[in-house]
Design a protein around this motif. Structure first.
Motif, PDB file in Angstrom:
ATOM      1  N   VAL A 161       0.877  -1.173   0.000  1.00  0.00           N
ATOM      2  CA  VAL A 161       0.000   0.000   0.000  1.00  0.00           C
ATOM      3  C   VAL A 161       0.908   1.215   0.000  1.00  0.00           C
ATOM      4  O   VAL A 161       1.702   1.394   0.940  1.00  0.00           O
ATOM      5  CB  VAL A 161      -0.910   0.014   1.257  1.00  0.00           C
ATOM      6  CG1 VAL A 161      -1.814   1.241   1.247  1.00  0.00           C
ATOM      7  CG2 VAL A 161      -1.709  -1.277   1.362  1.00  0.00           C
ATOM      8  N   SER A 194       1.991   5.307  -2.221  1.00  0.00           N
ATOM      9  CA  SER A 194       1.591   6.399  -3.120  1.00  0.00           C
ATOM     10  C   SER A 194       2.003   6.069  -4.556  1.00  0.00           C
ATOM     11  O   SER A 194       2.843   5.186  -4.793  1.00  0.00           O
ATOM     12  CB  SER A 194       2.274   7.695  -2.680  1.00  0.00           C
ATOM     13  OG  SER A 194       3.676   7.581  -2.862  1.00  0.00           O
ATOM     14  N   PHE A 218      -5.181   8.412   4.695  1.00  0.00           N
ATOM     15  CA  PHE A 218      -3.868   8.843   4.189  1.00  0.00           C
ATOM     16  C   PHE A 218      -3.806  10.362   3.973  1.00  0.00           C
ATOM     17  O   PHE A 218      -4.792  10.997   3.595  1.00  0.00           O
ATOM     18  CB  PHE A 218      -3.519   8.076   2.911  1.00  0.00           C
ATOM     19  CG  PHE A 218      -3.178   6.644   3.214  1.00  0.00           C
ATOM     20  CD1 PHE A 218      -1.882   6.275   3.525  1.00  0.00           C
ATOM     21  CD2 PHE A 218      -4.187   5.686   3.294  1.00  0.00           C
ATOM     22  CE1 PHE A 218      -1.580   4.968   3.862  1.00  0.00           C
ATOM     23  CE2 PHE A 218      -3.894   4.369   3.631  1.00  0.00           C
ATOM     24  CZ  PHE A 218      -2.588   4.008   3.911  1.00  0.00           C
ATOM     25  N   VAL A 239      -2.511   4.844  -2.817  1.00  0.00           N
ATOM     26  CA  VAL A 239      -3.280   5.768  -1.982  1.00  0.00           C
ATOM     27  C   VAL A 239      -2.832   7.199  -2.236  1.00  0.00           C
ATOM     28  O   VAL A 239      -1.712   7.443  -2.679  1.00  0.00           O
ATOM     29  CB  VAL A 239      -3.115   5.421  -0.481  1.00  0.00           C
ATOM     30  CG1 VAL A 239      -3.791   4.109  -0.148  1.00  0.00           C
ATOM     31  CG2 VAL A 239      -1.638   5.399  -0.068  1.00  0.00           C
ATOM     32  N   SER A 271      -7.421   8.998   0.875  1.00  0.00           N
ATOM     33  CA  SER A 271      -7.714   7.564   0.696  1.00  0.00           C
ATOM     34  C   SER A 271      -7.838   6.893   2.059  1.00  0.00           C
ATOM     35  O   SER A 271      -7.190   7.309   3.025  1.00  0.00           O
ATOM     36  CB  SER A 271      -6.572   6.851  -0.042  1.00  0.00           C
ATOM     37  OG  SER A 271      -6.384   7.368  -1.313  1.00  0.00           O
ATOM     38  N   GLU A 272      -8.663   5.835   2.104  1.00  0.00           N
ATOM     39  CA  GLU A 272      -8.801   5.089   3.361  1.00  0.00           C
ATOM     40  C   GLU A 272      -8.512   3.616   3.118  1.00  0.00           C
ATOM     41  O   GLU A 272      -8.792   3.088   2.046  1.00  0.00           O
ATOM     42  CB  GLU A 272     -10.208   5.266   3.934  1.00  0.00           C
ATOM     43  CG  GLU A 272     -10.456   6.704   4.393  1.00  0.00           C
ATOM     44  CD  GLU A 272     -11.731   6.873   5.207  1.00  0.00           C
ATOM     45  OE1 GLU A 272     -12.443   5.873   5.434  1.00  0.00           O
ATOM     46  OE2 GLU A 272     -11.991   8.027   5.609  1.00  0.00           O
ATOM     47  N   LEU A 273      -7.967   2.971   4.122  1.00  0.00           N
ATOM     48  CA  LEU A 273      -7.727   1.525   4.079  1.00  0.00           C
ATOM     49  C   LEU A 273      -8.346   0.948   5.345  1.00  0.00           C
ATOM     50  O   LEU A 273      -7.897   1.254   6.455  1.00  0.00           O
ATOM     51  CB  LEU A 273      -6.219   1.232   4.038  1.00  0.00           C
ATOM     52  CG  LEU A 273      -5.841  -0.253   3.996  1.00  0.00           C
ATOM     53  CD1 LEU A 273      -6.180  -0.879   2.630  1.00  0.00           C
ATOM     54  CD2 LEU A 273      -4.350  -0.453   4.301  1.00  0.00           C
ATOM     55  N   SER A 307      -0.152   8.412   7.487  1.00  0.00           N
ATOM     56  CA  SER A 307      -1.490   7.841   7.668  1.00  0.00           C
ATOM     57  C   SER A 307      -1.940   8.052   9.097  1.00  0.00           C
ATOM     58  O   SER A 307      -1.118   8.158  10.017  1.00  0.00           O
ATOM     59  CB  SER A 307      -1.522   6.360   7.280  1.00  0.00           C
ATOM     60  OG  SER A 307      -0.682   5.609   8.117  1.00  0.00           O
TER      61      SER A 307
END
Ligand code: FEO
Length: 383
Positions: free
Chosen positions: A98, A100, A136, A121, A125-127, A150
């Motif tokens: 994960v 950029s 992020f 991301v 963005s979310e994870l 993050s």
């Protein structure tokens, strides 16, 4: 080490490397921090320098306790954090990177890895990991272009990449400010505007814990750390007083600099910091030059210019976007003094630098006849 119930420390200390980034002394070593979030999905937050990969994998394996990780988040691709990535991916082939888009382009320059499956991301963005969700934050130039931070919404933890980090391994007790300041100005100092942008984003978050890639995990001291970063990144004055940086060929300019220090203290200057830039850590000298708002530079004339060590120092300051200072100059020169003119020319390239008068010219050794001029310079810089 547990940071929260689900976030574990899996980083390592390095006491073997002599120079960080091949140039900065690290008498107390350095820590490469990495973290693990244990949730329905398990995320490894960065890796470490390849030199310490075995220790990192041992820490990871112990923290995983037999489980298999799902993601490795790469906040920053610099080799002190990402050079163990290939070994990690070889060990856990189902692991998904994960990172950029910038990092996706640069990682293959360092590693023979397949990133076609990577999750890219960007800002916002979310994870989702289960209980934990990482949001992020783009942090370009803090301190490479690809950097993302993050924020774990669940535990209110900011994974801040290099920001808020310091030199020094975690098994050495030392003050945060001194080695964080030396780290900041030498590594991130040029990018004050970009740091200010990140601080604005951080101000919108409820941050209980900061997990940087170097240095200690921060909690109670977060308000202080944010205040210091705000001063540093806005090129503000952290400490009232005067910083004297000098070079001396035969000890005469050193005596003039010492006399200047004595006069400043007699006149009530709250603090005078003092560096022989030929003999002391150049990274520490650079840090002090940023720390104070008032600076006196003293140097002999050399080859119709200024002694090269002072020219190098000024060049280094310029590379770090040195600005907003009031500067006094002392030159020495037996035949045709030219050091002040050369220093002025270098300073003229920098932003918002005020040179105070008089510039003091000494010819040879310190004599009583120079006392009036030194007093006048002290009065002018203290005004
Ligand atoms: Fe700690 Fe920019 O690497």
């Amino acid at each position: 080490m547990n940071i929260t119930n689900d976030i574990l420390y899996i980083g390592v200390n390095d006491h073997e490397t002599d120079l960080f980034e091949g140039q900065y002394i690290i008498p107390n070593g350095i820590a490469y921090n990495a973290y693990l979030i244990m949730d329905e999905k398990i995320a490894i937050m960065d890796t470490v320098d390849m030199k310490k990969c075995d220790d990192f994998l041992n820490n990871l394996e112990a923290a995983l306790n037999g489980k298999t990780p799902d993601y490795v988040v790469v906040h920053h691709v610099e080799p002190d954090h990402a050079s163990s990535l290939k070994v990690l991916l070889d060990k856990y082939p189902t692991l998904q990177v994960v990172t950029s888009s910038g990092a996706k382009n640069v990682l293959p320059l360092y590693h023979d890895i397949d990133l076609s499956n990577a999750i890219i991301v960007k800002e916002g963005s979310e994870l989702n990991l289960g209980k934990h969700t990482l949001k992020f934050i783009a942090a370009p130039m803090v301190h490479w272009p690809e950097v993302v931070m993050s924020y774990d919404i669940c535990d209110k933890v900011l994974f801040s990449a290099d920001a808020f980090g310091k030199f020094g391994a975690l098994d050495v007790e030392e003050d945060w400010d001194c080695e964080a300041r030396r780290y900041y100005f030498n590594i991130v100092g040029k990018f004050g505007v970009q740091v200010q942008n990140v601080l604005k984003k951080a101000a919108t978050l409820d941050i209980q814990t900061i997990c940087p890639l170097h240095g200690p995990i921060l909690s109670e001291t977060i308000p202080h750390v944010l205040k210091q970063y705000n001063t540093w990144s806005s090129y503000g004055v952290e400490t009232e007083g005067v910083y004297i940086a000098y070079v001396s060929m035969h000890g005469n300019t050193a005596k003039v600099a010492e006399k200047m220090k004595e006069i400043l203290l007699e006149k009530g200057c709250p603090k005078v910091a003092f560096t022989d830039i030929a003999r002391e850590d150049p990274a520490e000298a650079l840090e002090d030059a940023f720390r104070y708002g008032k600076v006196i530079l003293a140097a002999p004339t050399y080859n119709m210019g200024v002694m090269p060590l002072m020219a190098d120092f000024l060049h280094h300051l310029s590379l770090k976007n040195y600005q907003n200072k009031t500067i006094g100059l002392i030159e020495n020169g037996s035949w045709a003094p030219a050091a002040a003119k050369t220093m002025k020319a270098a300073l003229a390239e920098m932003k918002n630098i005020t040179i105070v008068e008089p510039v003091v010219t000494v010819k040879g050794a310190l004599k009583d006849s120079y006392t009036d001029a030194l007093n006048a310079l002290a009065d002018a810089i203290l005004k």
